[in-house]
Design an enzyme around this catalytic site. Sequence first.
Site, PDB file in Angstrom:
ATOM      1  N   MET A 154      34.005  65.177  31.120  1.00 23.20           N
ATOM      2  CA  MET A 154      33.774  63.892  30.472  1.00 23.20           C
ATOM      3  C   MET A 154      32.644  63.406  31.418  1.00 23.20           C
ATOM      4  O   MET A 154      31.629  62.785  31.167  1.00 23.20           O
ATOM      5  CB  MET A 154      34.764  63.064  30.185  1.00 23.20           C
ATOM      6  CG  MET A 154      34.350  61.737  29.448  1.00 23.20           C
ATOM      7  SD  MET A 154      35.810  60.519  29.207  1.00 23.20           S
ATOM      8  CE  MET A 154      36.575  61.624  27.982  1.00 23.20           C
TER       9      MET A 154
ATOM     10  N   TYR B  17      38.036  72.709  33.970  1.00 21.70           N
ATOM     11  CA  TYR B  17      39.040  72.790  32.846  1.00 21.70           C
ATOM     12  C   TYR B  17      38.842  74.182  32.224  1.00 21.70           C
ATOM     13  O   TYR B  17      37.654  74.743  32.106  1.00 21.70           O
ATOM     14  CB  TYR B  17      38.723  71.663  31.969  1.00 21.70           C
ATOM     15  CG  TYR B  17      38.789  70.411  32.314  1.00 21.70           C
ATOM     16  CD1 TYR B  17      39.894  70.145  33.012  1.00 21.70           C
ATOM     17  CD2 TYR B  17      38.049  69.363  31.998  1.00 21.70           C
ATOM     18  CE1 TYR B  17      40.306  68.789  33.240  1.00 21.70           C
ATOM     19  CE2 TYR B  17      38.260  67.938  32.201  1.00 21.70           C
ATOM     20  CZ  TYR B  17      39.329  67.783  33.029  1.00 21.70           C
ATOM     21  OH  TYR B  17      39.611  66.499  33.223  1.00 21.70           O
TER      22      TYR B  17
ATOM     23  N   ARG C 133      15.708  64.005   1.499  1.00 15.79           N
ATOM     24  CA  ARG C 133      16.429  63.269   2.262  1.00 15.79           C
ATOM     25  C   ARG C 133      16.647  61.843   1.778  1.00 15.79           C
ATOM     26  O   ARG C 133      17.554  61.316   1.245  1.00 15.79           O
ATOM     27  CB  ARG C 133      16.096  63.179   3.816  1.00 15.79           C
ATOM     28  CG  ARG C 133      17.020  62.884   4.942  1.00 15.79           C
ATOM     29  CD  ARG C 133      16.323  63.217   6.223  1.00 15.79           C
ATOM     30  NE  ARG C 133      15.482  62.246   6.721  1.00 15.79           N
ATOM     31  CZ  ARG C 133      14.811  62.309   8.010  1.00 15.79           C
ATOM     32  NH1 ARG C 133      15.291  63.095   8.867  1.00 15.79           N
ATOM     33  NH2 ARG C 133      13.958  61.446   8.123  1.00 15.79           N
TER      34      ARG C 133
ATOM     35  N   LYS D 155      13.406  54.154  17.325  1.00 18.57           N
ATOM     36  CA  LYS D 155      14.813  54.195  16.685  1.00 18.57           C
ATOM     37  C   LYS D 155      15.584  54.967  17.883  1.00 18.57           C
ATOM     38  O   LYS D 155      14.792  55.568  18.714  1.00 18.57           O
ATOM     39  CB  LYS D 155      14.531  55.187  15.636  1.00 18.57           C
ATOM     40  CG  LYS D 155      14.383  56.418  15.651  1.00 18.57           C
ATOM     41  CD  LYS D 155      14.114  57.198  14.329  1.00 18.57           C
ATOM     42  CE  LYS D 155      13.696  58.523  14.335  1.00 18.57           C
ATOM     43  NZ  LYS D 155      13.175  59.215  13.182  1.00 18.57           N
TER      44      LYS D 155
END
Length: 368
Positions: free
Chosen positions: A313, A264, A136, A38
Amino acid sequence: MSQTSETVLEIDLSALEHNYNYLRSKLSPETKMLGVVKAFAYGNDSVEIAKRLSKIGIDYFAVAYTREGISLREGGIQKPILVLHPQSTNFEEVIENDLIPNIYSKFTLEAFVKTAEKLQLKNYPIHLKINTGLNRLGFDPEDAAWLNHKLAETKAIKVEGIFSHLAASEDEAEREFTLYQIENYQKTLDKILPKLDDQPIRHLCNTSGIINYPEAHYDMVRTGIGLYGFGNSAAEDKKLKPVGTLKTIISQIHHIKEGESVGYNRVFKAPLATKTATLPLGHADGINRIYGKQKTGVLVNGQIAPIIGNVCMDMLMIDISGIDCQEGDEVILFGKDKSAEEFAHNAGTISYELITSISQRVKRKIIN
Ligand SMILES: *Cc1c(COP(=O)(O)O)cnc(C)c1O
């Protein structure tokens, strides 16, 4: 390992083979092994990983979502594929692509039977999931009588597997709870198996279950993280080899004066003259902001350089003061020579989250 000229996730299929063989050696010969692929094979490359595992003898695959199973089929994978978390809206696609649904609730069982009967199927394989304590997905053990009744009513489906999932198989402090889950699973099997014509594949253990609960391997085990090189303990990590190595290069070097800031929000302020390097990867590549602010570091010419300031980013900056390096030099974030578990742990997360987050923008390079 070869020198890189851009950000790449190098995927070493010989390490995958090593891990497969190591995990196999923990099983008795008749126990089947399911490879969990997965999330793009935990951030690696699901088709390439599944191809190699098929070749060396894996018995079964699992993915989380239907879409992931279809990608494997499109990539030519022919082994059985269990979809761990399908939705009822996916059931026609599940069938068209010869995928095996995990049926985990009364709602999904009724919906799947309806679809299978509409398509006039006979004995279409499903796996049933039992909720033994993770809370779950899965049928409550109390649902066994309801299940037996429903299953007897239809010929369209066939129970090919019955499984459950452990909540804390890596945690010795939770051994008692895990033993309770195993017992709960066994009790539920005892209620369902006598009513079935063919005996289904029973499976319970994930990677740490394989390692810590050899008595509970049943007919098949499901391994994900172990195949990719992590054993949920320092001792087991040593015996496994990391499949993925994330590397990049130094784009630019700056010499920052005392008191100047980097990046930043000016989060990093140089306490003294500092040499920094800018790397071409950021939170859009999966190196999330939690790794910034000197929580963790990368490897530059054999030395650790902390990630400073806020991760951007598409870039991040590191402190390379005192490290002999140049623009264009290779940088290792994690992999063969640097533990992903440690990289993740230092920032308060786990290898699973780090490796599955490496985004599709990062080029994958298959070796060996
Ligand atoms: C993801 C998953 C696994 C694999 O667990 P690992 O700890 O990676 O071995 C096994 N079973 C189920 C149901 C899962 O969701």
